[in-house]
Design a protein around this motif. Sequence first.
Motif, PDB file in Angstrom:
ATOM      1  N   ALA A 109       0.907  -1.171   0.105  1.00 41.75           N
ATOM      2  CA  ALA A 109      -0.049   0.109  -0.037  1.00 41.75           C
ATOM      3  C   ALA A 109       0.817   1.191   0.117  1.00 41.75           C
ATOM      4  O   ALA A 109       2.000   1.275   0.500  1.00 41.75           O
ATOM      5  N   VAL A 110       0.509   2.158  -0.466  1.00 40.74           N
ATOM      6  CA  VAL A 110       1.185   3.491  -0.634  1.00 40.74           C
ATOM      7  C   VAL A 110       0.350   4.740  -0.004  1.00 40.74           C
ATOM      8  O   VAL A 110      -0.990   4.559  -0.681  1.00 40.74           O
ATOM      9  N   ASP A 111       0.643   5.752   0.677  1.00 39.27           N
ATOM     10  CA  ASP A 111      -0.070   6.894   1.389  1.00 39.27           C
ATOM     11  C   ASP A 111       0.978   8.081   0.885  1.00 39.27           C
ATOM     12  O   ASP A 111       2.105   7.928   1.218  1.00 39.27           O
ATOM     13  N   VAL A 112       0.252   8.881  -0.074  1.00 41.03           N
ATOM     14  CA  VAL A 112       1.131   9.989  -0.546  1.00 41.03           C
ATOM     15  C   VAL A 112       0.319  11.241  -0.042  1.00 41.03           C
ATOM     16  O   VAL A 112      -0.911  11.330  -0.394  1.00 41.03           O
ATOM     17  N   ARG A 113       0.893  12.051   0.402  1.00 44.38           N
ATOM     18  CA  ARG A 113       0.420  13.454   0.915  1.00 44.38           C
ATOM     19  C   ARG A 113       1.277  14.652   0.571  1.00 44.38           C
ATOM     20  O   ARG A 113       2.452  14.579   0.772  1.00 44.38           O
ATOM     21  N   LEU A 114       0.534  15.674   0.027  1.00 46.49           N
ATOM     22  CA  LEU A 114       1.195  16.976  -0.545  1.00 46.49           C
ATOM     23  C   LEU A 114       0.995  18.015   0.694  1.00 46.49           C
ATOM     24  O   LEU A 114      -0.188  18.177   0.822  1.00 46.49           O
ATOM     25  N   HIS A 115       2.194  18.371   1.271  1.00 42.22           N
ATOM     26  CA  HIS A 115       2.157  19.637   2.209  1.00 42.22           C
ATOM     27  C   HIS A 115       2.693  20.786   1.588  1.00 42.22           C
ATOM     28  O   HIS A 115       3.686  20.835   1.123  1.00 42.22           O
ATOM     29  N   ARG A 116       1.846  21.888   1.802  1.00 42.92           N
ATOM     30  CA  ARG A 116       2.228  23.235   1.383  1.00 42.92           C
ATOM     31  C   ARG A 116       3.339  23.827   2.355  1.00 42.92           C
ATOM     32  O   ARG A 116       3.125  23.585   3.725  1.00 42.92           O
ATOM     33  N   ALA A 117       4.278  24.835   2.132  1.00 42.43           N
ATOM     34  CA  ALA A 117       5.051  25.142   3.126  1.00 42.43           C
ATOM     35  C   ALA A 117       4.415  25.993   4.269  1.00 42.43           C
ATOM     36  O   ALA A 117       3.392  26.666   3.868  1.00 42.43           O
ATOM     37  N   SER A 118       4.891  25.983   5.244  1.00 39.83           N
ATOM     38  CA  SER A 118       4.087  26.489   6.420  1.00 39.83           C
ATOM     39  C   SER A 118       4.321  28.180   6.240  1.00 39.83           C
ATOM     40  O   SER A 118       5.437  28.650   5.567  1.00 39.83           O
ATOM     41  N   LYS A 119       3.635  28.953   6.817  1.00 40.59           N
ATOM     42  CA  LYS A 119       3.668  30.550   6.605  1.00 40.59           C
ATOM     43  C   LYS A 119       4.713  30.683   7.641  1.00 40.59           C
ATOM     44  O   LYS A 119       5.237  31.931   7.312  1.00 40.59           O
ATOM     45  N   ALA A 120       4.997  30.202   8.614  1.00 38.94           N
ATOM     46  CA  ALA A 120       5.964  30.478   9.467  1.00 38.94           C
ATOM     47  C   ALA A 120       7.664  30.224   8.761  1.00 38.94           C
ATOM     48  O   ALA A 120       8.475  30.677   9.309  1.00 38.94           O
ATOM     49  N   GLY A 121       7.488  29.653   7.700  1.00 34.75           N
ATOM     50  CA  GLY A 121       8.827  29.379   6.899  1.00 34.75           C
ATOM     51  C   GLY A 121       9.319  28.178   7.641  1.00 34.75           C
ATOM     52  O   GLY A 121      10.798  27.793   7.128  1.00 34.75           O
ATOM     53  N   ASN A 122       9.161  27.409   8.577  1.00 30.02           N
ATOM     54  CA  ASN A 122       9.910  26.306   9.192  1.00 30.02           C
ATOM     55  C   ASN A 122       9.581  25.214   8.830  1.00 30.02           C
ATOM     56  O   ASN A 122      10.369  23.927   9.002  1.00 30.02           O
ATOM     57  N   ALA A 123       8.774  24.899   7.676  1.00 27.19           N
ATOM     58  CA  ALA A 123       8.495  23.544   6.927  1.00 27.19           C
ATOM     59  C   ALA A 123       8.425  23.942   5.404  1.00 27.19           C
ATOM     60  O   ALA A 123       7.609  24.791   5.182  1.00 27.19           O
ATOM     61  N   PRO A 124       9.111  23.178   4.596  1.00 28.50           N
ATOM     62  CA  PRO A 124       9.151  23.331   3.045  1.00 28.50           C
ATOM     63  C   PRO A 124       7.786  22.791   2.308  1.00 28.50           C
ATOM     64  O   PRO A 124       7.065  21.775   3.214  1.00 28.50           O
ATOM     65  N   ASP A 125       7.787  23.190   1.182  1.00 28.42           N
ATOM     66  CA  ASP A 125       6.502  22.409   0.199  1.00 28.42           C
ATOM     67  C   ASP A 125       7.286  20.831   0.463  1.00 28.42           C
ATOM     68  O   ASP A 125       8.396  20.737   0.148  1.00 28.42           O
ATOM     69  N   LEU A 126       6.413  20.009   0.485  1.00 33.18           N
ATOM     70  CA  LEU A 126       6.997  18.448   0.600  1.00 33.18           C
ATOM     71  C   LEU A 126       6.091  17.657   0.203  1.00 33.18           C
ATOM     72  O   LEU A 126       4.752  17.576   0.369  1.00 33.18           O
ATOM     73  N   LEU A 127       6.279  16.518  -0.476  1.00 33.40           N
ATOM     74  CA  LEU A 127       5.721  15.385  -0.764  1.00 33.40           C
ATOM     75  C   LEU A 127       6.169  14.155   0.082  1.00 33.40           C
ATOM     76  O   LEU A 127       7.086  13.671  -0.001  1.00 33.40           O
ATOM     77  N   GLU A 128       5.132  13.717   1.102  1.00 36.41           N
ATOM     78  CA  GLU A 128       5.323  12.647   1.942  1.00 36.41           C
ATOM     79  C   GLU A 128       4.829  11.581   1.345  1.00 36.41           C
ATOM     80  O   GLU A 128       3.563  11.331   1.094  1.00 36.41           O
ATOM     81  N   VAL A 129       5.653  10.397   1.351  1.00 39.92           N
ATOM     82  CA  VAL A 129       5.290   9.031   0.956  1.00 39.92           C
ATOM     83  C   VAL A 129       5.634   8.011   1.926  1.00 39.92           C
ATOM     84  O   VAL A 129       6.766   7.848   2.266  1.00 39.92           O
ATOM     85  N   THR A 130       4.569   7.244   2.177  1.00 32.83           N
ATOM     86  CA  THR A 130       4.874   5.821   3.069  1.00 32.83           C
ATOM     87  C   THR A 130       4.340   4.668   2.094  1.00 32.83           C
ATOM     88  O   THR A 130       3.418   4.521   1.719  1.00 32.83           O
ATOM     89  N   VAL A 131       5.545   3.698   1.884  1.00 36.28           N
ATOM     90  CA  VAL A 131       5.051   2.501   1.235  1.00 36.28           C
ATOM     91  C   VAL A 131       5.287   1.327   2.402  1.00 36.28           C
ATOM     92  O   VAL A 131       6.144   1.417   3.279  1.00 36.28           O
ATOM     93  N   GLU A 132       4.179   0.615   2.404  1.00 35.28           N
ATOM     94  CA  GLU A 132       3.955  -0.406   3.547  1.00 35.28           C
ATOM     95  C   GLU A 132       3.526  -1.708   2.938  1.00 35.28           C
ATOM     96  O   GLU A 132       2.759  -1.864   1.926  1.00 35.28           O
ATOM     97  N   SER A 133       4.368  -2.910   3.276  1.00 38.29           N
ATOM     98  CA  SER A 133       3.909  -4.109   3.072  1.00 38.29           C
ATOM     99  C   SER A 133       2.661  -4.905   3.721  1.00 38.29           C
ATOM    100  O   SER A 133       2.304  -4.201   4.733  1.00 38.29           O
ATOM    101  N   ALA A 134       2.301  -5.766   3.287  1.00 40.56           N
ATOM    102  CA  ALA A 134       1.078  -6.447   3.998  1.00 40.56           C
ATOM    103  C   ALA A 134       1.955  -7.193   5.122  1.00 40.56           C
ATOM    104  O   ALA A 134       3.012  -7.136   5.450  1.00 40.56           O
TER     105      ALA A 134
END
Length: 139
Positions: A109-134
């Motif tokens: 299974a794969v879970d992909v999430r798109l995160h916008r940069a934080s307004k405070a500037g402490n987190a960048p634009d980011l694509l978070e991916v987690t691949v998991e087996s059965a």
Amino acid sequence: MKTQDSDAVKAGVERTSSRILEILDVKGKVTDTGAMASHCSDYDSDEKVYRARHPWSIYKAPFTDIQKGMDRLRAELPKDGWKIVRDGVDGSRAKSPQIVAESEEGDFAVDVRLHRASKAGNAPDLLEVTVESACYRSK
């Protein structure tokens, strides 16, 4: 339930992650983590049943490029043997775009999430991916 060596399961998760990265085709920095095996919480702790997870991210890429990568996933995952089971926003306050898909065989299974940069500037634009087996029983 299938029986498989944990190293083989971790290798399969990493191959699957590499394929997801190919489909995304986003030029940016990729976190360098490997797959990890952990106990499947659905089973008694005395049983040797585990799964492998490979969390990673793409960052330092233009937000529009990351969005196009998500669009490629939507189009290409079904052609590559995946069923998209969720395509919308996650439950976070930011309501980040999320795609969850399962391989046709049910091995991954794969879970992909798109995160916008934080307004405070402490987190960048980011694509978070987690691949998991059965879950697998240890050999």
